[in-house]
Design a protein around this motif. Structure first.
Motif, mmCIF file in Angstrom:
data_model
loop_
_atom_site.group_PDB
_atom_site.id
_atom_site.type_symbol
_atom_site.label_atom_id
_atom_site.label_comp_id
_atom_site.label_asym_id
_atom_site.label_seq_id
_atom_site.Cartn_x
_atom_site.Cartn_y
_atom_site.Cartn_z
ATOM 1 N N GLY A 125 0.800 -1.223 0.000
ATOM 2 C CA GLY A 125 0.000 0.000 0.000
ATOM 3 C C GLY A 125 0.826 1.262 0.000
ATOM 4 O O GLY A 125 0.386 2.312 0.486
ATOM 5 N N VAL A 126 2.026 1.186 -0.569
ATOM 6 C CA VAL A 126 2.933 2.340 -0.635
ATOM 7 C C VAL A 126 2.930 2.873 -2.069
ATOM 8 O O VAL A 126 2.973 2.099 -3.034
ATOM 9 C CB VAL A 126 4.367 1.931 -0.221
ATOM 10 C CG1 VAL A 126 5.341 3.073 -0.436
ATOM 11 C CG2 VAL A 126 4.387 1.483 1.230
ATOM 12 N N ALA A 127 2.898 4.180 -2.204
ATOM 13 C CA ALA A 127 2.897 4.796 -3.532
ATOM 14 C C ALA A 127 4.180 4.451 -4.279
ATOM 15 O O ALA A 127 5.283 4.538 -3.716
ATOM 16 C CB ALA A 127 2.756 6.307 -3.408
ATOM 17 N N VAL A 128 4.031 4.053 -5.536
ATOM 18 C CA VAL A 128 5.184 3.706 -6.366
ATOM 19 C C VAL A 128 5.639 4.941 -7.124
ATOM 20 O O VAL A 128 4.913 5.468 -7.965
ATOM 21 C CB VAL A 128 4.821 2.578 -7.356
ATOM 22 C CG1 VAL A 128 6.025 2.242 -8.233
ATOM 23 C CG2 VAL A 128 4.332 1.342 -6.603
ATOM 24 N N ASP A 129 6.843 5.414 -6.800
ATOM 25 C CA ASP A 129 7.399 6.590 -7.460
ATOM 26 C C ASP A 129 8.708 6.195 -8.122
ATOM 27 O O ASP A 129 9.766 6.185 -7.491
ATOM 28 C CB ASP A 129 7.615 7.720 -6.447
ATOM 29 C CG ASP A 129 8.090 9.011 -7.108
ATOM 30 O OD1 ASP A 129 8.366 8.977 -8.334
ATOM 31 O OD2 ASP A 129 8.184 10.030 -6.407
ATOM 32 N N ARG A 130 8.658 5.843 -9.405
ATOM 33 C CA ARG A 130 9.833 5.331 -10.093
ATOM 34 C C ARG A 130 10.837 6.415 -10.438
ATOM 35 O O ARG A 130 11.899 6.121 -11.003
ATOM 36 C CB ARG A 130 9.392 4.575 -11.341
ATOM 37 C CG ARG A 130 8.805 3.217 -10.979
ATOM 38 C CD ARG A 130 8.367 2.428 -12.169
ATOM 39 N NE ARG A 130 8.489 0.997 -11.927
ATOM 40 C CZ ARG A 130 7.626 0.098 -12.379
ATOM 41 N NH1 ARG A 130 6.561 0.488 -13.073
ATOM 42 N NH2 ARG A 130 7.805 -1.182 -12.143
ATOM 43 N N SER A 131 10.523 7.673 -10.120
ATOM 44 C CA SER A 131 11.498 8.736 -10.328
ATOM 45 C C SER A 131 12.541 8.760 -9.215
ATOM 46 O O SER A 131 13.588 9.373 -9.354
ATOM 47 C CB SER A 131 10.800 10.097 -10.392
ATOM 48 O OG SER A 131 10.223 10.436 -9.135
ATOM 49 N N LYS A 132 12.254 8.069 -8.111
ATOM 50 C CA LYS A 132 13.187 8.035 -6.986
ATOM 51 C C LYS A 132 14.166 6.870 -7.142
ATOM 52 O O LYS A 132 13.833 5.847 -7.733
ATOM 53 C CB LYS A 132 12.415 7.886 -5.667
ATOM 54 C CG LYS A 132 11.565 9.086 -5.298
ATOM 55 C CD LYS A 132 10.885 8.861 -3.951
ATOM 56 C CE LYS A 132 10.061 10.074 -3.531
ATOM 57 N NZ LYS A 132 9.370 9.864 -2.229
ATOM 58 N N PRO A 133 15.365 7.011 -6.589
ATOM 59 C CA PRO A 133 16.343 5.916 -6.657
ATOM 60 C C PRO A 133 15.823 4.671 -5.949
ATOM 61 O O PRO A 133 15.080 4.760 -4.962
ATOM 62 C CB PRO A 133 17.573 6.487 -5.934
ATOM 63 C CG PRO A 133 17.398 7.958 -5.986
ATOM 64 C CD PRO A 133 15.925 8.215 -5.941
ATOM 65 N N VAL A 134 16.218 3.515 -6.450
ATOM 66 C CA VAL A 134 15.815 2.254 -5.845
ATOM 67 C C VAL A 134 16.241 2.187 -4.381
ATOM 68 O O VAL A 134 15.486 1.718 -3.523
ATOM 69 C CB VAL A 134 16.405 1.070 -6.649
ATOM 70 C CG1 VAL A 134 16.413 -0.204 -5.815
ATOM 71 C CG2 VAL A 134 15.612 0.846 -7.918
ATOM 72 N N ALA A 135 17.440 2.648 -4.070
ATOM 73 C CA ALA A 135 17.920 2.588 -2.688
ATOM 74 C C ALA A 135 17.011 3.376 -1.750
ATOM 75 O O ALA A 135 16.690 2.915 -0.646
ATOM 76 C CB ALA A 135 19.350 3.122 -2.602
ATOM 77 N N GLU A 136 16.575 4.542 -2.181
ATOM 78 C CA GLU A 136 15.688 5.369 -1.361
ATOM 79 C C GLU A 136 14.332 4.689 -1.188
ATOM 80 O O GLU A 136 13.775 4.656 -0.073
ATOM 81 C CB GLU A 136 15.515 6.739 -2.011
ATOM 82 C CG GLU A 136 14.644 7.705 -1.212
ATOM 83 C CD GLU A 136 14.489 9.052 -1.897
ATOM 84 O OE1 GLU A 136 13.455 9.720 -1.667
ATOM 85 O OE2 GLU A 136 15.401 9.426 -2.672
ATOM 86 N N ARG A 137 13.781 4.155 -2.272
ATOM 87 C CA ARG A 137 12.487 3.467 -2.191
ATOM 88 C C ARG A 137 12.580 2.226 -1.308
ATOM 89 O O ARG A 137 11.672 1.931 -0.523
ATOM 90 C CB ARG A 137 12.026 3.081 -3.597
ATOM 91 C CG ARG A 137 11.631 4.259 -4.467
ATOM 92 C CD ARG A 137 11.570 3.868 -5.940
ATOM 93 N NE ARG A 137 10.644 2.759 -6.190
ATOM 94 C CZ ARG A 137 10.613 2.069 -7.321
ATOM 95 N NH1 ARG A 137 11.454 2.385 -8.312
ATOM 96 N NH2 ARG A 137 9.753 1.086 -7.479
ATOM 97 N N LEU A 138 13.681 1.507 -1.442
ATOM 98 C CA LEU A 138 13.869 0.296 -0.654
ATOM 99 C C LEU A 138 13.927 0.618 0.830
ATOM 100 O O LEU A 138 13.255 -0.027 1.653
ATOM 101 C CB LEU A 138 15.153 -0.406 -1.095
ATOM 102 C CG LEU A 138 15.476 -1.743 -0.438
ATOM 103 C CD1 LEU A 138 14.442 -2.791 -0.810
ATOM 104 C CD2 LEU A 138 16.872 -2.216 -0.856
ATOM 105 N N ASP A 139 14.702 1.629 1.198
ATOM 106 C CA ASP A 139 14.811 2.014 2.607
ATOM 107 C C ASP A 139 13.452 2.443 3.171
ATOM 108 O O ASP A 139 13.105 2.105 4.311
ATOM 109 C CB ASP A 139 15.820 3.153 2.774
ATOM 110 C CG ASP A 139 17.257 2.690 2.623
ATOM 111 O OD1 ASP A 139 17.485 1.459 2.669
ATOM 112 O OD2 ASP A 139 18.146 3.540 2.447
ATOM 113 N N ALA A 140 12.689 3.185 2.375
ATOM 114 C CA ALA A 140 11.386 3.664 2.844
ATOM 115 C C ALA A 140 10.423 2.499 3.071
ATOM 116 O O ALA A 140 9.684 2.466 4.062
ATOM 117 C CB ALA A 140 10.795 4.654 1.839
#
Length: 438
Positions: free
Chosen positions: A260-275
């Motif tokens: 249920g987390v918003a998918v923002d592919r403009s962000k780096p994978v590392a940042e998305r993964l940590d979040a």
């Protein structure tokens, strides 16, 4: 009264058979590692795993100085705990057995209860005769005591302080303290009979290096995994590094949607993964009442303890939700900073990434199951084995935590030295690393 545990979760002390162990050494060296001379290079025949060596490790670089360093801390009047890094499944025990055959053939080796106890009664007898120690989740007291007693006898005990295979051959994960704790216990037990008794922790590192260009094999394996996971493949000219990255990014997006987390592919994978790891950790911590660090090994251990506990069974729906979130959390945590530590991704690292993905995400077919137990490399390899300076526990003066930290420092230092030598010799093939560009 509670139910008696089945064979899987019942510790049975190993019954080492000297003759079997001796006979298995050449079998391991030829069938499992190096393959059959001459036949292993014959086209078509070299596709048969047993002919070319199931682990396809053609060369072993284990210098006499390192072998002597390890042999010097094994034997009578000393307890020795051999602690290799853990970069690959199946190949792990095969290389470990080759190492101990040179210095301490009766070394006892830790393995998961699924391997020792979970493959049937005959297989259990075989593994116990090979001196494998079954690690029973949540109940390791018997295994620890056997290990201490066996080490005090001077035979040696081998265990991987990283725990489960992480498929990252250049980075040593945070270590578990078991080896240090048992080395301290063995010292106390040995000194009770002989004040001059010694206890050692012997770090060992091994790194696998492809002998030839494996680009074609990596592309083929990436294509298979993409098909199995129903992920759109990248362009025909994409490198294996780009293909690995695309698969991981697609899997991350799926997990974000599930959570249920918003998918923002403009962000780096590392940042998305940590979040995502942080959010899942907060959910799980709230359910089980843990204050462990988000995504840490302590957090995952707390979840496993909670699920094994009686309270988890009181609300089956809650337990299932916690397990689902914890399983996702564990998969996510297996990709870490080592993935974007360098602007280049070597072919060896690309191979590790794809094997990690296959292990964590591909299931349901015989081919996938076989790959989990006997993962096949993309080409012939060399195993580089080094032995950093062993730790004299009897002279160390620190506690188990300090010993574990020192062990990790020596393991990582030895791996770094291997990579410096390889880079200087120009022996590694690599691609631009998309995780860094991201």
């Amino acid at each position: 009264m509670g139910e008696k545990p089945g064979r899987l979760n019942t510790f049975v002390a190993p019954k080492p058979n000297r003759l079997l162990i001796k006979l298995m050494t050449p079998v391991n060296r030829v069938l499992m590692l190096k393959g059959l001379p001459l036949l292993r290079d014959v086209p078509v025949l070299n596709r048969i795993a047993g002919v070319r060596g199931i682990a396809n490790v053609r060369q072993i670089d284990f210098p006499d100085t390192d072998r002597a360093r390890l042999a010097g801390v094994c034997g009578r009047d000393k307890a020795t705990f051999l602690t290799p890094n853990h970069p690959e499944f199946f190949t792990d025990w095969m290389i470990d057995k080759e190492i101990v055959s040179k210095v301490a053939p009766l070394t006892a080796s830790w393995a998961t209860n699924g391997v020792v106890n979970g493959l049937g009664r005959f297989a259990q007898k075989f593994w116990l005769a090979n001196n494998l120690i079954a690690q029973i989740p949540g109940n390791s007291d018997s295994a620890r005591q056997y290990s201490v007693d066996w080490a005090v006898k001077g035979h040696g005990v081998l265990l991987h302080p990283e725990g489960a295979v992480g498929w990252h051959g250049d980075w040593v994960a945070p270590l578990m303290p078991g080896a240090a704790e048992m080395a301290i216990a063995a010292l106390a037990q040995g000194c009770a009979a002989d004040p001059a008794f010694q206890s050692w922790i012997a770090p060992v590192v091994w790194k696998l290096v492809l002998l030839h260009d494996a680009d074609a094999g990596l592309r083929t394996e990436c294509a298979y995994v993409a098909r199995r996971l129903r992920i759109e493949t990248v362009g025909r000219g994409a490198t294996p590094a780009e293909r690995v990255y695309a698969i991981y990014e697609a899997l991350l997006a799926r997990d974000e949607e599930k959570a249920g987390v918003a998918v923002d592919r403009s962000k780096p994978v590392a940042e998305r993964l940590d979040a995502l790891i942080a959010q899942l950790s907060r959910r799980v911590a709230g359910e089980i009442g843990s204050d462990a660090s988000p995504g840490s090994a302590d957090m995952l251990r707390a979840v496993r303890r909670w699920l094994r506990g009686s309270d988890a069974g009181m609300d089956n729906g809650k337990a299932q939700a916690v397990k689902a979130n914890a399983d996702m959390l564990q998969r996510l945590c297996r990709l870490g900073p080592f993935a974007w530590a360098s602007p280049a991704m070597t072919q060896e690292q690309a191979a590790e990434h794809i094997k990690r993905i296959r292990n964590d995400y591909c299931s349901g077919t015989f081919r996938d199951t076989l790959n989990r137990f006997v993962p096949q490399p993309v080409g012939p390899r060399q195993a580089i084995i080094r032995v950093p300076e062993p730790i004299a526990v009897h002279d160390f003066g620190g506690d188990a935590e300090a010993l574990t930290a020192e062990l990790r420092r020596r393991l990582q230092g030895a791996l770094d030295d291997i990579n410096v030598d390889l880079a200087r010799a120009g022996g590694l093939r690599s691609y631009p690393n998309p995780f860094v560009k991201d």
